[in-house]
Scaffold this motif. Structure first.
Motif, PDB file in Angstrom:
ATOM      1  N   VAL A  19       0.518  -1.345   0.023  1.00 23.13           N
ATOM      2  CA  VAL A  19      -0.333   0.192   0.405  1.00 23.13           C
ATOM      3  C   VAL A  19       0.905   1.479   0.104  1.00 23.13           C
ATOM      4  O   VAL A  19       0.865   1.924  -0.562  1.00 23.13           O
ATOM      5  N   ALA A  20       1.880   1.331   0.804  1.00 24.52           N
ATOM      6  CA  ALA A  20       2.669   2.358   1.057  1.00 24.52           C
ATOM      7  C   ALA A  20       3.179   2.745  -0.421  1.00 24.52           C
ATOM      8  O   ALA A  20       4.257   3.848  -0.736  1.00 24.52           O
ATOM      9  N   VAL A  21       3.806   1.757  -1.576  1.00 28.10           N
ATOM     10  CA  VAL A  21       4.515   1.775  -2.446  1.00 28.10           C
ATOM     11  C   VAL A  21       3.069   1.901  -4.403  1.00 28.10           C
ATOM     12  O   VAL A  21       3.615   2.465  -4.559  1.00 28.10           O
ATOM     13  N   ALA A  22       2.074   1.882  -3.540  1.00 25.46           N
ATOM     14  CA  ALA A  22       1.263   1.641  -4.932  1.00 25.46           C
ATOM     15  C   ALA A  22       0.939   3.310  -5.616  1.00 25.46           C
ATOM     16  O   ALA A  22       1.282   4.306  -4.722  1.00 25.46           O
ATOM     17  N   SER A  23       1.024   2.982  -6.690  1.00 27.26           N
ATOM     18  CA  SER A  23       0.747   4.584  -7.200  1.00 27.26           C
ATOM     19  C   SER A  23      -0.414   4.954  -7.687  1.00 27.26           C
ATOM     20  O   SER A  23      -1.479   3.925  -7.987  1.00 27.26           O
ATOM     21  N   ALA A  24      -1.198   6.324  -7.978  1.00 24.99           N
ATOM     22  CA  ALA A  24      -1.918   7.131  -7.950  1.00 24.99           C
ATOM     23  C   ALA A  24      -2.730   6.603  -9.417  1.00 24.99           C
ATOM     24  O   ALA A  24      -3.414   6.407  -9.731  1.00 24.99           O
ATOM     25  N   ASP A  25      -1.562   5.350 -10.577  1.00 26.98           N
ATOM     26  CA  ASP A  25      -1.943   5.330 -11.726  1.00 26.98           C
ATOM     27  C   ASP A  25      -2.973   4.076 -11.239  1.00 26.98           C
ATOM     28  O   ASP A  25      -3.585   3.256 -12.634  1.00 26.98           O
ATOM     29  N   GLU A  26      -3.425   3.720 -10.544  1.00 25.12           N
ATOM     30  CA  GLU A  26      -4.195   2.201 -10.294  1.00 25.12           C
ATOM     31  C   GLU A  26      -5.602   2.785 -10.908  1.00 25.12           C
ATOM     32  O   GLU A  26      -5.986   3.782 -10.097  1.00 25.12           O
ATOM     33  N   ALA A  27      -5.670   1.775 -11.763  1.00 26.18           N
ATOM     34  CA  ALA A  27      -6.814   2.108 -12.712  1.00 26.18           C
ATOM     35  C   ALA A  27      -7.290   1.867 -13.741  1.00 26.18           C
ATOM     36  O   ALA A  27      -6.366   1.291 -14.448  1.00 26.18           O
ATOM     37  N   THR A  28      -8.940   0.860 -14.221  1.00 23.68           N
ATOM     38  CA  THR A  28      -8.960   0.596 -15.165  1.00 23.68           C
ATOM     39  C   THR A  28      -8.601   1.505 -16.357  1.00 23.68           C
ATOM     40  O   THR A  28      -9.418   2.722 -16.300  1.00 23.68           O
ATOM     41  N   VAL A  29      -8.546   1.101 -18.232  1.00 21.00           N
ATOM     42  CA  VAL A  29      -7.721   1.911 -18.746  1.00 21.00           C
ATOM     43  C   VAL A  29      -9.528   1.502 -19.319  1.00 21.00           C
ATOM     44  O   VAL A  29      -9.651   0.248 -20.182  1.00 21.00           O
ATOM     45  N   VAL A  30      -9.587   2.182 -20.166  1.00 24.64           N
ATOM     46  CA  VAL A  30     -10.961   2.450 -20.821  1.00 24.64           C
ATOM     47  C   VAL A  30     -11.034   3.242 -22.243  1.00 24.64           C
ATOM     48  O   VAL A  30     -10.193   3.889 -22.440  1.00 24.64           O
ATOM     49  N   ALA A  31     -11.296   2.505 -22.990  1.00 21.82           N
ATOM     50  CA  ALA A  31     -10.831   3.055 -24.897  1.00 21.82           C
ATOM     51  C   ALA A  31     -12.373   3.512 -25.066  1.00 21.82           C
ATOM     52  O   ALA A  31     -13.434   2.720 -24.627  1.00 21.82           O
TER      53      ALA A  31
END
Length: 327
Positions: A19-31
């Protein structure tokens, strides 16, 4: 008291590290396609709300790199979800509402900027840090308290209002007016009567109540002893979703503060006083088992700050919970 097995404590430590090194880019990619051109965006769930970040054209090198990073981070998130699920088989996690509230607050960056979770909501996060499962009867709560010492009083924070942050967890959250309708709100409640209070250390008797938090369009209620409680807080993970990074008071200080608070309650707060004592008793028992010197240090430090406001209420509470061996 039920000890948490060493392998479960190790899993929690692994989760905390991830959790401490998790990136803010954790997200689902949608096209999506517009005018025959393919675009990408990132979708994130925060609390109970979906946020969308538009990246740009799918054939852009930088956009493709962000999208790939997001897919990698989502794989890490799924692994953390499995860890949280495993941990919750033994260690109770927060309610769904509290979990969403903490997720929204953490996403807004409040814990990174000095907010500290206190009260029963914090109490629920201590078992992995203590190495013991706390009695379930002492963790029931319908509120979350945030101590906002640094956040509230030592600089502005650019961002959303507290109401907007909480509405990501539940759209029904609204500010509750205080005695002075012109004062900024320090209490927020949703349709299920779940309450979030903002608190801050009392520096002097003349402190405004509430103290204004302009950047959050809110206020914070000043309380005695709070500066001592939240000094040098510790990181923890709330067992909700893929894990939520929070900041807590040091366990021994939390226990001692509960001993004091139980004696400070008015006659109309008898139920809260009993809950304070029950939580203090459980925390003291766990600390005497696993961190006795930390508890003794906190007791000595608090007792040394004064007789009437510190040592005497501690002694009375220790007597009430039957722990007469306190130094």
């Amino acid at each position: 008291m039920q000890r948490i097995p060493l392998n479960i404590q190790t899993l929690y430590a692994d989760l905390q590290q991830q959790v401490a090194v998790a990136s803010a880019d954790e997200a689902t990619v949608v096209a999506t396609s517009i005018g025959g051109i393919r675009y990408l965006r990132l979708q994130r769930w925060v609390g109970a709300s979906r946020t969308v970040e538009h990246l740009g054209r799918a054939d852009d090198v930088a956009v493709m790199a962000r999208a790939e990073a997001a897919r990698t981070e989502m794989a890490h998130r799924q692994e953390r979800r499995r860890l949280v699920s495993t941990l919750r088989r033994l260690i109770p996690g927060p309610t769904a509402t509290l979990g969403r509230v903490l997720d929204a607050i953490a996403h807004a960056g409040l814990f990174r900027r000095g907010a500290v979770l206190i009260g029963t909501a914090a109490y629920q996060c201590y078992p992995p840090l203590l190495g013991a499962v706390l009695p379930s009867a002492t963790v029931m709560t319908q509120d979350a308290d945030l101590a906002t010492a640094d956040l509230a009083l030592e600089g502005e924070i650019a961002g959303d209002s507290m109401t907007a942050i909480l509405q990501r967890a539940d759209a029904s959250f609204a500010a509750l007016p205080g005695l002075d309708p012109k004062a900024p709100p320090a209490r927020f409640r949703n349709a299920e009567s779940f309450v979030v209070d903002l608190l801050t250390p009392q520096r002097r008797r003349s402190d405004r109540d509430p103290m204004p938090l302009k950047a959050l369009a809110a206020g914070a209620t000043p309380l005695q002893h709070l500066d001592w409680l939240i000094e040098d807080p510790v990181p923890a993970v709330a067992l909700h979703g893929a894990g939520v990074a929070v900041m807590l008071p040091r366990p021994a200080r939390f226990a001692v503060h509960k001993l004091i608070l139980a004696q400070k309650r008015g006659a109309h707060e008898l139920a809260k006083s009993r809950k304070d004592l029950a939580q203090a008793a459980a925390m003291v028992a766990a600390l005497r088992l696993n961190a006795p010197f930390e508890l003794d240090d906190a007791l000595d430090d608090a007792r040394g700050r004064g007789r009437d406001g510190w040592a005497r209420p501690i002694e009375r509470s220790l007597a009430q919970i039957g722990d007469l061996t306190g130094r």
